[in-house]
Enzyme design. Structure first.
Site, PDB file in Angstrom:
ATOM      1  NE  ARG A 144     -10.480 -56.154  39.963  1.00 35.89           N
ATOM      2  CZ  ARG A 144     -11.507 -56.981  40.231  1.00 35.89           C
ATOM      3  NH1 ARG A 144     -11.448 -57.819  41.243  1.00 35.89           N
ATOM      4  NH2 ARG A 144     -12.595 -56.943  39.503  1.00 35.89           N
ATOM      5  CE1 TYR A 181       7.889 -46.365  54.411  1.00 41.28           C
ATOM      6  CE2 TYR A 181       5.620 -47.113  54.430  1.00 41.28           C
ATOM      7  CZ  TYR A 181       6.637 -46.384  53.851  1.00 41.28           C
ATOM      8  OH  TYR A 181       6.390 -45.660  52.718  1.00 41.28           O
TER       9      TYR A 181
HETATM   10  C1  LIG Z   1       8.723 -48.079  51.458  1.00 41.54           C
HETATM   11  C2  LIG Z   1       8.428 -49.015  52.565  1.00 41.54           C
HETATM   12  C3  LIG Z   1       7.157 -49.567  52.720  1.00 41.54           C
HETATM   13  C4  LIG Z   1       5.999 -49.213  51.809  1.00 41.54           C
HETATM   14  O1  LIG Z   1       6.271 -49.558  50.485  1.00 41.54           O
HETATM   15  P1  LIG Z   1       5.592 -48.746  49.240  1.00 41.54           P
HETATM   16  O2  LIG Z   1       6.027 -49.509  48.056  1.00 41.54           O
HETATM   17  O3  LIG Z   1       6.117 -47.354  49.319  1.00 41.54           O
HETATM   18  O4  LIG Z   1       4.129 -48.798  49.456  1.00 41.54           O
HETATM   19  C5  LIG Z   1       6.949 -50.451  53.764  1.00 41.54           C
HETATM   20  N1  LIG Z   1       7.958 -50.779  54.619  1.00 41.54           N
HETATM   21  C6  LIG Z   1       9.189 -50.261  54.506  1.00 41.54           C
HETATM   22  C7  LIG Z   1      10.242 -50.663  55.463  1.00 41.54           C
HETATM   23  C8  LIG Z   1       9.465 -49.375  53.471  1.00 41.54           C
HETATM   24  O5  LIG Z   1      10.696 -48.849  53.379  1.00 41.54           O
END
Ligand SMILES: *Cc1c(COP(=O)(O)O)cnc(C)c1O
Length: 397
Positions: free
Chosen positions: A53, A105
């Site tokens: 972990r 995001y």
């Molecule tokens: C997809 C994405 C995230 C989050 O990533 P995950 O792997 O889906 O948790 C964060 N920032 C941006 C710009 C993304 O495109």
């Protein structure tokens, strides 16, 4: 094996730093799956590994490749982009003030405004593209972190990393950059003054839409506070357990080997798609940092090398004679009619994706209702343009 520091990013990626397994001479690493490690007879852990972990040899090479590509000091892999991003905030203290962009995001913005705020972070969303707005919002001694995303989902708003780093540092804050869309091939935020770089490795770094992963990289810490924060980030990963699986780490390393080819192809095609639909009679607006009239173009030209990324958005005009009234219905109809562009969320894979973003983000989204987000893959660009052209015509028929 140490990285060859004179290798170009293409060579670093193609050979994943050229590591060879010392025991077997294998050029492709084995997948380490053990959850636990043998303790020495005298009760020590000289290998430095205790429990998976906290740490896992399956991460070493992928972390080293990302470190080399970002010009970083160290990288940590996480179970997702969100696990990586939220670790940055969870390593702060309740009461700390942080700045984040209004356009960012969506899931991270939601988390910041719900869980993080409940937990006690003082989160302020601002227009991050405006240095004056950043300057005005910073509270010297109180603001611990400035979070930026550039280009930012889903409007591809560009933020000047170097200018924001200077402002943040002058106020005693760290600067963290979500560089998922730019990738380390186009932008190296640490060299521009950022303290931390985050990637949704789910996207371009892996590039094949077959795993969820995230990464955080740090430069040489500029201060005691930066160094303490990074140690806390490591603790958050180990304690909360936002740890990547061994198989995913192995797949990510495989994906990284073609990063330069995929990103270059996506950038070239996105530029062509943007130019083709810019000024199109059925398109109200094309949002892409590579278009000279795009507001952040000059900054993007300075801080993105070799392309403006594979992400763009189209705002679709409402129909005239069909059942399509407004731009929203027209946009949804366009997405319904594409064949090659797949209707799905996410980005950065080999296949091109199309998405009506406002449907995903819901109330409070900065995405206009007529906006389609496009992730350009590595198909032939002529096919991509023809498919989108046909869908636009059918939606307006
Ligand atoms: C997809 C994405 C995230 C989050 O990533 P995950 O792997 O889906 O948790 C964060 N920032 C941006 C710009 C993304 O495109």
């Amino acid at each position: 094996m140490p990285p060859m520091n004179n290798w170009s990013p293409d060579s670093i990626a193609a050979q994943a730093l050229g590591w060879v397994d010392e025991q077997t001479r294998a050029i492709t690493p084995p997948i380490h799956v053990s959850s636990t490690y043998l303790r020495d007879p005298d009760n020590q852990y000289r290998s430095g590994r205790v429990y998976a972990r906290a740490d896992n040899p399956a991460f070493d090479q992928a972390e080293a490749v990302i470190t080399a590509l970002e010009g970083a000091q160290e990288t940590l892999l996480f179970a997702s982009g969100m696990a990586a991003a939220t670790a940055v905030f969870q390593a702060l203290q309740p009461g700390d003030h942080v700045l984040a962009p209004q356009v960012m995001y969506w899931s991270l913005r939601n988390w910041l405004m719900s869980h993080a705020t409940r937990w006690g972070l003082d989160v302020q969303l601002i227009d991050m593209a405006s240095p004056a707005a950043v300057q005005a919002a910073l509270r010297p001694g109180k603001t611990r972190l400035v979070w930026i995303e550039t280009p930012a989902n889903p409007l591809w708003t560009v933020t000047d990393i170097a200018a924001t780093a200077e402002l943040a540092h002058a106020a005693g804050a760290l600067l963290a950059v979500d560089s998922t869309v730019a990738t380390p091939l186009l932008t190296q935020p640490l060299a521009l003054g950022a303290d931390l770089v985050m990637h949704a490795a789910t996207k371009y770094l892996n590039g094949h839409s077959d795993l969820i992963a995230g990464s955080l990289s740090t430069g040489a810490p500029r201060s005691e506070a930066a160094s303490a924060h990074w140690q806390q980030v490591r603790k958050v990963r180990a304690q909360i357990g936002g740890t990547l699986g061994s198989f995913e780490a192995w797949l990510l390393l495989r994906g990284l080997r073609t990063l330069h080819l995929r990103v270059r192809a996506a950038c070239a095609s996105a530029q062509r798609v943007a130019e083709h639909f810019d000024g199109h009679p059925l398109v109200a607006e094309v949002l892409y940092p590579g278009l000279p009239r795009f507001p952040g173009h000059a900054i993007a030209q300075r801080q993105m090398k070799g392309g403006f990324g594979g992400m763009l958005s189209l705002r679709v005009k409402g129909g005239v004679n069909g059942g399509v009234n407004g731009g929203e219905a027209a946009a949804i109809a366009v997405a319904a009619h594409t064949q090659l562009w797949k209707r799905a969320t996410s980005l950065g894979g080999t296949e091109s994706l199309i998405e009506h973003r406002a449907s995903v983000e819901g109330a409070g989204t900065p995405a206009p209702p007529d906006l389609l987000r496009l992730s350009v893959g590595i198909e032939h660009v002529d096919d991509l343009i023809a498919d989108l052209e046909a869908a636009l015509q059918r939606a307006h028929a």
